[in-house]
Design a protein around this motif. Structure first.
Motif, PDB file in Angstrom:
ATOM      1  N   ARG A   1      58.418 -46.637 -16.257  1.00 47.93           N
ATOM      2  CA  ARG A   1      59.598 -47.429 -15.880  1.00 47.93           C
ATOM      3  C   ARG A   1      59.916 -47.168 -14.407  1.00 47.93           C
ATOM      4  O   ARG A   1      59.809 -46.037 -13.914  1.00 47.93           O
ATOM      5  CB  ARG A   1      60.780 -47.087 -16.776  1.00 47.93           C
ATOM      6  N   GLY A   2      60.274 -48.223 -13.708  1.00 45.13           N
ATOM      7  CA  GLY A   2      60.433 -48.152 -12.256  1.00 45.13           C
ATOM      8  C   GLY A   2      59.291 -48.808 -11.507  1.00 45.13           C
ATOM      9  O   GLY A   2      59.414 -49.103 -10.315  1.00 45.13           O
ATOM     10  N   SER A   3      58.175 -49.072 -12.215  1.00 42.12           N
ATOM     11  CA  SER A   3      57.010 -49.700 -11.584  1.00 42.12           C
ATOM     12  C   SER A   3      57.218 -51.198 -11.398  1.00 42.12           C
ATOM     13  O   SER A   3      57.991 -51.835 -12.115  1.00 42.12           O
ATOM     14  CB  SER A   3      55.765 -49.482 -12.451  1.00 42.12           C
ATOM     15  N   SER A   4      56.492 -51.759 -10.444  1.00 44.20           N
ATOM     16  CA  SER A   4      56.425 -53.211 -10.292  1.00 44.20           C
ATOM     17  C   SER A   4      55.461 -53.782 -11.322  1.00 44.20           C
ATOM     18  O   SER A   4      54.708 -53.053 -11.971  1.00 44.20           O
ATOM     19  CB  SER A   4      55.958 -53.576  -8.887  1.00 44.20           C
ATOM     20  N   GLY A   5      55.501 -55.117 -11.465  1.00 43.12           N
ATOM     21  CA  GLY A   5      54.559 -55.796 -12.340  1.00 43.12           C
ATOM     22  C   GLY A   5      55.078 -56.103 -13.723  1.00 43.12           C
ATOM     23  O   GLY A   5      54.418 -56.816 -14.490  1.00 43.12           O
ATOM     24  N   TYR A   6      56.278 -55.590 -14.071  1.00 42.63           N
ATOM     25  CA  TYR A   6      56.790 -55.751 -15.428  1.00 42.63           C
ATOM     26  C   TYR A   6      58.204 -56.325 -15.457  1.00 42.63           C
ATOM     27  O   TYR A   6      58.893 -56.224 -16.465  1.00 42.63           O
ATOM     28  CB  TYR A   6      56.752 -54.395 -16.148  1.00 42.63           C
ATOM     29  N   GLY A   7      58.631 -56.905 -14.356  1.00 45.78           N
ATOM     30  CA  GLY A   7      59.938 -57.538 -14.307  1.00 45.78           C
ATOM     31  C   GLY A   7      61.014 -56.643 -13.719  1.00 45.78           C
ATOM     32  O   GLY A   7      60.872 -55.424 -13.620  1.00 45.78           O
ATOM     33  N   GLN A   8      62.123 -57.302 -13.314  1.00 47.58           N
ATOM     34  CA  GLN A   8      63.185 -56.580 -12.625  1.00 47.58           C
ATOM     35  C   GLN A   8      63.851 -55.526 -13.501  1.00 47.58           C
ATOM     36  O   GLN A   8      64.134 -54.416 -13.060  1.00 47.58           O
ATOM     37  CB  GLN A   8      64.243 -57.561 -12.121  1.00 47.58           C
ATOM     38  N   LYS A   9      64.116 -55.829 -14.757  1.00 53.29           N
ATOM     39  CA  LYS A   9      64.800 -54.874 -15.635  1.00 53.29           C
ATOM     40  C   LYS A   9      63.993 -53.588 -15.765  1.00 53.29           C
ATOM     41  O   LYS A   9      64.548 -52.482 -15.693  1.00 53.29           O
ATOM     42  CB  LYS A   9      65.025 -55.505 -17.014  1.00 53.29           C
ATOM     43  N   PHE A  10      62.701 -53.705 -15.943  1.00 60.62           N
ATOM     44  CA  PHE A  10      61.827 -52.534 -16.054  1.00 60.62           C
ATOM     45  C   PHE A  10      61.814 -51.753 -14.744  1.00 60.62           C
ATOM     46  O   PHE A  10      61.850 -50.520 -14.741  1.00 60.62           O
ATOM     47  CB  PHE A  10      60.416 -52.993 -16.429  1.00 60.62           C
ATOM     48  N   ARG A  11      61.768 -52.467 -13.614  1.00 63.37           N
ATOM     49  CA  ARG A  11      61.682 -51.817 -12.304  1.00 63.37           C
ATOM     50  C   ARG A  11      62.974 -51.066 -11.963  1.00 63.37           C
ATOM     51  O   ARG A  11      62.947 -50.065 -11.236  1.00 63.37           O
ATOM     52  CB  ARG A  11      61.359 -52.853 -11.227  1.00 63.37           C
ATOM     53  N   PHE A  12      64.099 -51.538 -12.472  1.00 61.89           N
ATOM     54  CA  PHE A  12      65.386 -50.892 -12.207  1.00 61.89           C
ATOM     55  C   PHE A  12      65.730 -49.831 -13.260  1.00 61.89           C
ATOM     56  O   PHE A  12      66.788 -49.201 -13.191  1.00 61.89           O
ATOM     57  CB  PHE A  12      66.491 -51.935 -12.161  1.00 61.89           C
ATOM     58  N   ALA A  13      64.840 -49.612 -14.221  1.00 64.27           N
ATOM     59  CA  ALA A  13      65.173 -48.760 -15.370  1.00 64.27           C
ATOM     60  C   ALA A  13      65.191 -47.274 -15.050  1.00 64.27           C
ATOM     61  O   ALA A  13      65.592 -46.477 -15.900  1.00 64.27           O
ATOM     62  CB  ALA A  13      64.202 -49.032 -16.520  1.00 64.27           C
ATOM     63  N   ASN A  14      64.748 -46.874 -13.859  1.00 63.15           N
ATOM     64  CA  ASN A  14      64.809 -45.450 -13.522  1.00 63.15           C
ATOM     65  C   ASN A  14      65.888 -45.147 -12.493  1.00 63.15           C
ATOM     66  O   ASN A  14      65.935 -44.039 -11.948  1.00 63.15           O
ATOM     67  CB  ASN A  14      63.444 -44.956 -13.017  1.00 63.15           C
ATOM     68  N   ILE A  15      66.766 -46.094 -12.218  1.00 63.11           N
ATOM     69  CA  ILE A  15      67.873 -45.845 -11.291  1.00 63.11           C
ATOM     70  C   ILE A  15      68.775 -44.760 -11.869  1.00 63.11           C
ATOM     71  O   ILE A  15      69.134 -44.784 -13.047  1.00 63.11           O
ATOM     72  CB  ILE A  15      68.641 -47.147 -11.000  1.00 63.11           C
ATOM     73  N   LYS A  16      69.105 -43.783 -11.039  1.00 67.88           N
ATOM     74  CA  LYS A  16      69.889 -42.598 -11.415  1.00 67.88           C
ATOM     75  C   LYS A  16      69.181 -41.744 -12.465  1.00 67.88           C
ATOM     76  O   LYS A  16      69.826 -40.934 -13.136  1.00 67.88           O
ATOM     77  CB  LYS A  16      71.287 -42.985 -11.915  1.00 67.88           C
ATOM     78  N   ASP A  17      67.860 -41.914 -12.594  1.00 68.64           N
ATOM     79  CA  ASP A  17      67.173 -41.230 -13.692  1.00 68.64           C
ATOM     80  C   ASP A  17      65.767 -40.791 -13.335  1.00 68.64           C
ATOM     81  O   ASP A  17      64.918 -40.682 -14.192  1.00 68.64           O
ATOM     82  CB  ASP A  17      67.147 -42.141 -14.933  1.00 68.64           C
ATOM     83  N   TRP A  18      65.475 -40.542 -12.047  1.00 66.16           N
ATOM     84  CA  TRP A  18      64.164 -40.001 -11.716  1.00 66.16           C
ATOM     85  C   TRP A  18      63.961 -38.689 -12.468  1.00 66.16           C
ATOM     86  O   TRP A  18      64.822 -37.804 -12.458  1.00 66.16           O
ATOM     87  CB  TRP A  18      64.061 -39.718 -10.221  1.00 66.16           C
ATOM     88  N   GLY A  19      62.835 -38.566 -13.120  1.00 66.91           N
ATOM     89  CA  GLY A  19      62.556 -37.357 -13.885  1.00 66.91           C
ATOM     90  C   GLY A  19      63.099 -37.397 -15.301  1.00 66.91           C
ATOM     91  O   GLY A  19      62.986 -36.411 -16.034  1.00 66.91           O
ATOM     92  N   GLY A  20      63.663 -38.521 -15.701  1.00 68.06           N
ATOM     93  CA  GLY A  20      64.191 -38.680 -17.052  1.00 68.06           C
ATOM     94  C   GLY A  20      63.268 -39.527 -17.897  1.00 68.06           C
ATOM     95  O   GLY A  20      62.252 -39.059 -18.416  1.00 68.06           O
ATOM     96  N   GLY A  21      63.601 -40.823 -18.017  1.00 71.53           N
ATOM     97  CA  GLY A  21      62.772 -41.722 -18.806  1.00 71.53           C
ATOM     98  C   GLY A  21      61.369 -41.858 -18.261  1.00 71.53           C
ATOM     99  O   GLY A  21      60.404 -41.965 -19.035  1.00 71.53           O
ATOM    100  N   ASP A  22      61.219 -41.843 -16.934  1.00 74.09           N
ATOM    101  CA  ASP A  22      59.876 -41.962 -16.354  1.00 74.09           C
ATOM    102  C   ASP A  22      59.025 -40.742 -16.710  1.00 74.09           C
ATOM    103  O   ASP A  22      57.824 -40.862 -16.970  1.00 74.09           O
ATOM    104  CB  ASP A  22      59.929 -42.187 -14.840  1.00 74.09           C
ATOM    105  N   TYR A  23      59.631 -39.575 -16.741  1.00 74.49           N
ATOM    106  CA  TYR A  23      58.916 -38.364 -17.172  1.00 74.49           C
ATOM    107  C   TYR A  23      58.448 -38.505 -18.617  1.00 74.49           C
ATOM    108  O   TYR A  23      57.294 -38.180 -18.949  1.00 74.49           O
ATOM    109  CB  TYR A  23      59.833 -37.153 -17.012  1.00 74.49           C
ATOM    110  N   GLN A  24      59.308 -39.019 -19.486  1.00 73.31           N
ATOM    111  CA  GLN A  24      58.927 -39.217 -20.881  1.00 73.31           C
ATOM    112  C   GLN A  24      57.799 -40.245 -21.002  1.00 73.31           C
ATOM    113  O   GLN A  24      56.905 -40.100 -21.846  1.00 73.31           O
ATOM    114  CB  GLN A  24      60.142 -39.658 -21.703  1.00 73.31           C
ATOM    115  N   ASP A  25      57.831 -41.269 -20.151  1.00 67.12           N
ATOM    116  CA  ASP A  25      56.756 -42.267 -20.168  1.00 67.12           C
ATOM    117  C   ASP A  25      55.408 -41.622 -19.866  1.00 67.12           C
ATOM    118  O   ASP A  25      54.387 -41.957 -20.487  1.00 67.12           O
ATOM    119  CB  ASP A  25      57.029 -43.372 -19.142  1.00 67.12           C
TER     120      ASP A  25
END
Length: 676
Positions: A480-504
């Motif tokens: 989550r936070g990557s390009s290529g999957y739409g704006q909602k996905f790309r904004f999904a790690n805002i205020k959460d670096w090391g959270g959901g992206d780490y779990q991914d």
């Protein structure tokens, strides 16, 4: 240095013949190595002639000798059916950005063969390239006028005579953000004046003009984008303006609180298309295509595209559609939007990865690069109506026919149920059911994306093809936070670096283990920039990984924003300054969670990195060293955020391969590797 590259053979021809004894016999290679990866040529600037019969492109090669370490581009010419490829430029310095004159008889390009980047023209009937400009500060982007009589170009302000004197006399102190050198729009005529000279004429007043500008079809006006300062942090201030070529009078067309950019005139000159960001602009990235009457007026937004980051190529010849390209997951989609109805049509359906799209002046032919995990990049052309790529270059034909390891798209559910996608590359000659060491590679950005591009290359610091040849599986995740999957996905790690992206990332590793591919006792992790941030974060959260490589990493969010060239970047992602929310900065920084790290870590950093200053690497190195963690830090002199000299790239590749070989390599005793 040794190389298989045909371009390097040309370079060696300029040197004593004894150097030929060092050249590498490609046919003798049995597997990919970092050195062999450096022989892969990069392709760019694929431009089709106005009549659609010829195409030019650049071939960028690594030139490494005892005295040199440079990436050098040369311009090549071919027919659009792929026949008669021929090299046009041979200078020791690069020749870049070739652009056809409107009549197709000349090419203009940029070269620094005389010390600074200057404009040159090459007449295709024969003869040497002629230098058009002679400037101190160098020429940036440029474009021919529609009638072919002059060229508009960007140039940074040069130092004054007093500044030059002070620099020479070591009296060159300066004030930050004062007396800033701006980018200016200039014109130069192809014909010489009565004195036999060509003197550039400045346009656009005191505006700082960014790289984006476009001529109106009648040649009377140039549309351009302006920011307040020529610094990376000021992109949100971009506005759209136009300048009258005859008078130099500037008119504002769009100056919203969003960021405007990339103008293109419609073929009839009545409309300008441009990109517009969200409001306020966010670093995570969001763009729409907008239209405005050429003389100014009401702005019209076209529909949001799939990834909300369209890269406009140009208008179609009939002015009814705007052609654009966009990342779609791990591949590229080439599409067109109808300006009247807003309907979006996909023009390709395969799993290609494209780059460097351009449309010829007649609007009939596309030029672009294309590649795949097992296919090196080359230049291609296609008609705009029926997308059918024709290969026109053979720049990588001399590469040895070596396997690179099968790459496939894998998908899994993250800890919160969000579907995540990644690319899994198997070791060369992998046998199903055999567990092998796994390397997790994390991209930068965080709005970067891994696509199905060629596994070997002369730029990346992580030698994926060599890893696969050495017996590793490689997992490249688009969290989550990557390009290529739409704006909602790309904004999904805002205020959460090391959270959901780490779990991914961790659930991706678990998925490959569950597939029976990865040995859970032999895991490695690496990444550059944001990927370096995540790597440093990963090893503060888990002891699962037996080795790590931390590249140009943001390790301390607080000190980063005070030293980087983009101080607004982290506050935009985390919703404020550290003095406004200290806890979020502390809790998401590896430096404040570093106690207890035990993973052997290699740190790589460019000494001239302004994006992520090298102090970030020093902080992490010293924190690990004082805890007696096995750690080494390699400093790459002169290098900015990404290494731009071949020897520095090669050293980065080699040290990464050696580091993981030492701790989790295919020859490592699994029992030893499983110990902590």
């Amino acid at each position: 240095m040794r190389s298989c590259s045909p371009r390097n053979v040309t370079a060696f021809a300029l040197l004593p013949l004894v150097l030929f004894s060092l050249s590498l016999n490609c046919n003798a290679q049995s597997r990919w190595t970092p050195e062999l990866e450096m022989s892969v040529n990069a392709i760019g600037a694929v431009r089709v002639s106005p009549d659609g019969k010829k195409v030019v492109y650049t071939v960028n090669s690594a030139v490494m000798t005892p005295e040199k370490s440079e990436f050098v581009s040369q311009i090549w010419l071919a027919n659009t059916d792929g026949s008669e490829q021929m090299q046009l430029t041979y200078s020791e310095k690069s020749s870049d950005n070739p652009q056809w004159s409107p009549d197709g008889k000349m090419l203009a390009f940029i070269s620094s063969r005389n010390g600074k980047s200057n404009l040159y023209v090459l007449r295709l009937i024969g003869g040497e390239a002629e230098q058009l400009t002679d400037v101190k500060s160098g020429v940036g982007n440029f474009a021919w006028s529609p009638d072919g009589t002059q060229i508009a170009f960007l140039m940074r302000d040069a130092n004054s005579d007093v500044e030059e004197k002070n620099t020479k006399g070591k009296d060159d102190w300066r004030w930050i953000d004062e007396n800033v050198k701006l980018n200016r729009l200039n014109l130069i005529k192809l014909a010489k004046d009565a004195n036999g000279k060509r003197e550039p004429r400045r346009l656009g007043g005191e505006d700082n003009i960014e790289a984006d500008f476009a001529w109106a079809p009648d040649g009377r006006t140039i549309a351009f984008t302006r920011t307040k300062m020529p610094k990376a942090d000021y992109w949100p201030t971009a506005d759209l303006l136009a300048v009258d070529v005859a008078t130099g009078k500037v008119k504002t067309l769009a100056a919203t609180t969003a960021a405007e950019g990339t103008p293109f005139y419609s073929p009839d000159g009545k409309w300008i298309s441009f990109s517009i960001s969200d409001d306020p602009p966010r670093w995570a990235g969001y763009r729409r295509i907008a239209l405005i009457p050429a003389g100014g007026g009401t702005l019209k937004l076209l529909p949001e595209t799939d990834d909300a980051q369209p890269g406009v190529i140009d208008w179609s010849a009939d002015g009814k559609r705007i052609v654009f390209v966009e990342t779609r997951g791990t591949i590229t989609r080439f599409s067109a939007v109808d300006v009247a109805t807003g309907a979006i049509t996909e023009l390709n359906k395969g799993n290609e990865v494209f780059g460097g799209f351009s449309l010829n002046r007649a609007g009939t032919m596309l030029g672009f690069t294309m590649q795949a995990p097992d296919k090196a990049p080359e230049a291609y052309v296609s008609g705009i109506g029926n997308f059918a790529p024709v290969q026109v270059s053979r720049a990588n034909a001399a590469l040895p026919k070596l396997p690179v390891g099968k790459t496939e798209v894998v998908k899994w559910k993250s800890s919160d149920g969000l579907e995540i996608e990644g690319l899994l590359t198997y070791p060369v000659a992998y046998q199903a059911g055999r567990k092998v060491p796994l390397l997790l590679v994390i991209h930068g950005g965080p709005a970067g994306v891994f696509t199905q591009s060629f596994l070997a290359g002369n730029r990346g610091v992580y030698p994926v093809a060599s890893f696969a040849s050495q017996g590793y599986a490689v997992l490249r995740v688009n969290p989550r936070g990557s390009s290529g999957y739409g704006q909602k996905f790309r904004f999904a790690n805002i205020k959460d670096w090391g959270g959901g992206d780490y779990q991914d990332l961790m659930t991706g590793v678990d998925h490959v283990i569950a597939m029976g591919v990865a040995d859970p006792g032999r895991l490695g992790v690496m990444g550059w920039s944001y990927g370096g941030f995540m790597t440093s974060w990963v090893i503060t959260q888990t002891h699962r990984f037996k080795a790590a490589s931390v590249g140009a990493a943001v390790t301390n969010l607080m000190s980063f924003i005070g030293t980087a060239d983009i101080p607004s970047f982290i506050p935009d992602y985390f919703g404020g300054q550290p003095w406004e929310n200290l806890e979020i900065y502390r809790s998401h920084s590896a430096m404040f969670n570093v106690k207890g790290v035990s993973t052997p870590s290699l740190i790589q950093h460019g000494e001239a990195d302004e994006r992520v200053p090298i102090s970030q690497g020093y902080e992490f190195y010293n924190a690990l060293k004082v805890q007696n963690v096995p750690v080494r830090m390699i400093v790459l002199p002169r290098m900015p955020h990404g290494p731009n000299e071949p020897k520095m790239v090669l050293k980065s590749k080699e040290t990464n391969l050696a580091w993981f070989e030492e701790y989790i390599g295919a020859k490592t005793n699994p029992a030893r590797a499983s110990g902590n």
